[in-house]
Motif scaffolding. Sequence first.
Motif, mmCIF file in Angstrom:
data_model
loop_
_atom_site.group_PDB
_atom_site.id
_atom_site.type_symbol
_atom_site.label_atom_id
_atom_site.label_comp_id
_atom_site.label_asym_id
_atom_site.label_seq_id
_atom_site.Cartn_x
_atom_site.Cartn_y
_atom_site.Cartn_z
ATOM 1 N N ASP A 153 0.829 -1.210 0.000
ATOM 2 C CA ASP A 153 0.000 0.000 0.000
ATOM 3 C C ASP A 153 0.863 1.259 0.000
ATOM 4 N N LEU A 154 2.115 1.138 -0.419
ATOM 5 C CA LEU A 154 3.029 2.269 -0.476
ATOM 6 C C LEU A 154 2.413 3.414 -1.283
ATOM 7 N N THR A 155 2.579 4.617 -0.799
ATOM 8 C CA THR A 155 2.031 5.779 -1.486
ATOM 9 C C THR A 155 2.512 5.816 -2.937
ATOM 10 N N PRO A 156 1.606 5.861 -3.891
ATOM 11 C CA PRO A 156 2.006 5.846 -5.304
ATOM 12 C C PRO A 156 2.996 6.951 -5.669
ATOM 13 N N ALA A 157 2.918 8.082 -4.978
ATOM 14 C CA ALA A 157 3.824 9.192 -5.279
ATOM 15 C C ALA A 157 5.283 8.789 -5.114
ATOM 16 N N VAL A 158 5.554 7.882 -4.187
ATOM 17 C CA VAL A 158 6.932 7.429 -3.962
ATOM 18 C C VAL A 158 7.431 6.650 -5.176
ATOM 19 N N THR A 159 6.613 5.735 -5.674
ATOM 20 C CA THR A 159 6.987 4.945 -6.844
ATOM 21 C C THR A 159 7.207 5.837 -8.053
ATOM 22 N N ILE A 160 6.333 6.805 -8.246
ATOM 23 C CA ILE A 160 6.463 7.731 -9.372
ATOM 24 C C ILE A 160 7.756 8.531 -9.263
ATOM 25 N N THR A 161 8.058 9.015 -8.065
ATOM 26 C CA THR A 161 9.261 9.820 -7.853
ATOM 27 C C THR A 161 10.527 9.020 -8.133
ATOM 28 N N VAL A 162 10.574 7.801 -7.623
ATOM 29 C CA VAL A 162 11.744 6.940 -7.854
ATOM 30 C C VAL A 162 11.917 6.658 -9.348
ATOM 31 N N ALA A 165 13.167 9.807 -11.219
ATOM 32 C CA ALA A 165 14.574 10.078 -10.913
ATOM 33 C C ALA A 165 15.493 9.136 -11.691
ATOM 34 N N ALA A 166 15.134 7.864 -11.747
ATOM 35 C CA ALA A 166 15.952 6.887 -12.461
ATOM 36 C C ALA A 166 15.977 7.185 -13.965
ATOM 37 N N TRP A 342 9.114 0.613 -16.369
ATOM 38 C CA TRP A 342 10.224 1.551 -16.164
ATOM 39 C C TRP A 342 11.108 1.621 -17.410
ATOM 40 N N SER A 343 11.343 0.489 -18.046
ATOM 41 C CA SER A 343 12.148 0.473 -19.263
ATOM 42 C C SER A 343 11.468 1.276 -20.369
ATOM 43 N N ALA A 344 10.148 1.141 -20.474
ATOM 44 C CA ALA A 344 9.405 1.893 -21.490
ATOM 45 C C ALA A 344 9.511 3.394 -21.235
ATOM 46 N N GLY A 345 9.353 3.804 -19.979
ATOM 47 C CA GLY A 345 9.484 5.221 -19.638
ATOM 48 C C GLY A 345 10.865 5.746 -19.966
ATOM 49 N N ASN A 346 11.874 4.948 -19.698
ATOM 50 C CA ASN A 346 13.255 5.298 -20.011
ATOM 51 C C ASN A 346 13.441 5.491 -21.511
ATOM 52 N N SER A 347 12.896 4.565 -22.280
ATOM 53 C CA SER A 347 12.986 4.631 -23.735
ATOM 54 C C SER A 347 12.230 5.831 -24.299
ATOM 55 N N TYR A 348 11.062 6.122 -23.736
ATOM 56 C CA TYR A 348 10.250 7.231 -24.239
ATOM 57 C C TYR A 348 10.936 8.573 -24.006
ATOM 58 N N CYS A 349 11.639 8.711 -22.891
ATOM 59 C CA CYS A 349 12.376 9.950 -22.624
ATOM 60 C C CYS A 349 13.480 10.122 -23.659
ATOM 61 N N SER A 385 12.090 16.846 -22.487
ATOM 62 C CA SER A 385 11.339 15.607 -22.656
ATOM 63 C C SER A 385 10.899 15.057 -21.298
ATOM 64 N N TRP A 386 11.813 15.053 -20.348
ATOM 65 C CA TRP A 386 11.542 14.484 -19.023
ATOM 66 C C TRP A 386 10.499 15.289 -18.254
ATOM 67 N N LEU A 387 10.405 16.589 -18.500
ATOM 68 C CA LEU A 387 9.483 17.446 -17.749
ATOM 69 C C LEU A 387 8.019 17.067 -17.949
ATOM 70 N N PHE A 388 7.724 16.261 -18.951
ATOM 71 C CA PHE A 388 6.363 15.763 -19.100
ATOM 72 C C PHE A 388 6.073 14.644 -18.101
ATOM 73 N N GLY A 389 7.126 14.024 -17.586
ATOM 74 C CA GLY A 389 6.965 12.914 -16.657
ATOM 75 C C GLY A 389 6.206 13.243 -15.394
ATOM 76 N N PRO A 390 6.514 14.379 -14.726
ATOM 77 C CA PRO A 390 5.810 14.711 -13.486
ATOM 78 C C PRO A 390 4.298 14.872 -13.641
ATOM 79 N N LEU A 391 3.801 14.909 -14.892
ATOM 80 C CA LEU A 391 2.344 14.927 -15.073
ATOM 81 C C LEU A 391 1.710 13.663 -14.511
ATOM 82 N N ALA A 392 2.525 12.650 -14.247
ATOM 83 C CA ALA A 392 2.022 11.411 -13.651
ATOM 84 C C ALA A 392 1.371 11.668 -12.295
ATOM 85 N N TYR A 393 1.810 12.709 -11.602
ATOM 86 C CA TYR A 393 1.226 13.016 -10.289
ATOM 87 C C TYR A 393 -0.246 13.413 -10.410
#
Length: 543
Positions: A153-162, A165-166, A342-349, A385-393
Amino acid sequence: MALTKQHHAKSADLQDDHDWQPSPEYSTEALSSGGGHGHTQRRLKNYQLTWIGFCSGIGTGLFVGTGSAYANAGPAGMLLAYIVVGIVLWCVMQSIAELATLYPTAGTFPHWATRFIDPAVGFSLAISYGYCYTIAIASECSAAAVIVSYWTDLTPAVTITVGLAAILAINLMSVNFYGHSEVAAGMVKVACFLGLVIVSIVITSGCGPDHKRTGFQYWRNPGAWTEYNGVKGSTGAFLGFLSAFVNASFSFIGIETVVIGAAESIDPHKAIPTAAKNVTYRIGLFYILGALLISLIVDPRTPDLVSGAGNANSSPWVIAIANAGISGLPSLVNACILISAWSAGNSYCWVGSRIIVAMTTDGQLPKVLGKTNKKGVPYYAVLISWLFGPLAYLSLGSGGASQAFTWLLNLSTVAGLIAWATLCACYIRFHRAMKVQNVSRNDIPWKSAFQPYTAWAGFVGASIITLVAGFKVFLAGNWSTSDFIASYIGIVIFVVPIVAWKVVHKTKFARAYTIDLWSGRLGTEGMGAGSPYQRHHSPVSIG
């Protein structure tokens, strides 16, 4: 512009290491001043591009998304859908691989559209395709949070942040490090899939803990075809196939991005054709074999297939494993799904940043945004490119914020399909220019098969998928204005920039006899005989 060609004493079909020798007036400075040439460096090795090509597109679409396609279409409908879309993708990959081998330029896709069709089309393709992949960073990070919820039940924001960052850290390193990360993720995904193949065979043969032999029983009951949305008979079966057809196309989108690596490949004349050939094996092994095995191990009427859980709970593989009484494996599959996200997100960036670089080289964005560091990393482009990522929040909110995020994703759903059609159109224009200018394809580094018919098949196929993507809203009682807009607004987003750019810049459609077929080809002078790229150890700048 003259270009002297050194012909090797070998068959035209074996010209993977063809040397292109510029004449004195064809200087590096002149080449760099043209569009499509940034300052990234050739650091991606052949085996890295091979793995990226073989494993790109293997993600949640294969492990989870196949569930809804199976539920809607049934065993035969899903299998046929993946075969047909696979053929369309093969046609697209053959076409763009030939172009990328000959013109391994920065960004490739929008530059080809600018060069072979119209600068306005190049600008629009960069906007729609770039947006499609940058917003997908947020989508994958949000999906990763849902996947992690399978365990905790970890807060989803933590997973998104990690995850964010990666992704940023890897993309700010050398492209060679990015290549290593994708190879590692690819190995995990391939190992997971091969494991699922073995488990599926065990289950269907009755060797699981429940000793229940399934065989082809789900092809007989409930049957090979599923009647979609309550529509009876062959019409319902066809609509079920159509639903899986659209679903399969979205699963395949992203495989074409390996071609963008041509601009940073040490040896694009060898690596890109190899990646294109691997597409055939990937489609057959992962998607078609996967679709067949799913039809043998799980009932398409299983409610969890369309639960929308987004993690292992809605994966047809995990459902079959759980039904067979095998413990432990569902968590392992979920871990693989997480790595895939995570690999897909890495590739998309990475893709998004290279599209930005392409726009700077074609004069569509300020050149400073394409600036690179000493390792050839376009850090401004990566950050944008990466700045679109935080829209996940936004996906964590409720009401307006969550709805806004859903709409942002919906706007990008057909952009990949439009790109497929546009890229095939680029090849069609290239092929026409070769014929009109009397330039033989026997003199290029690698020829794709059955051209230009292959490109036409890809163009028509991708166009059809784009047009039928929102067919559900036209069924009786299913009309939804919001769903209609979500399905087709991508077409408007593609057309409007074309019109705007043409009005402002007065661009003209590229005529076959004026298309530049020579600049941008990879020069290999001074590198000796044999395989020059592999012998050139220091990174090579593209600009």
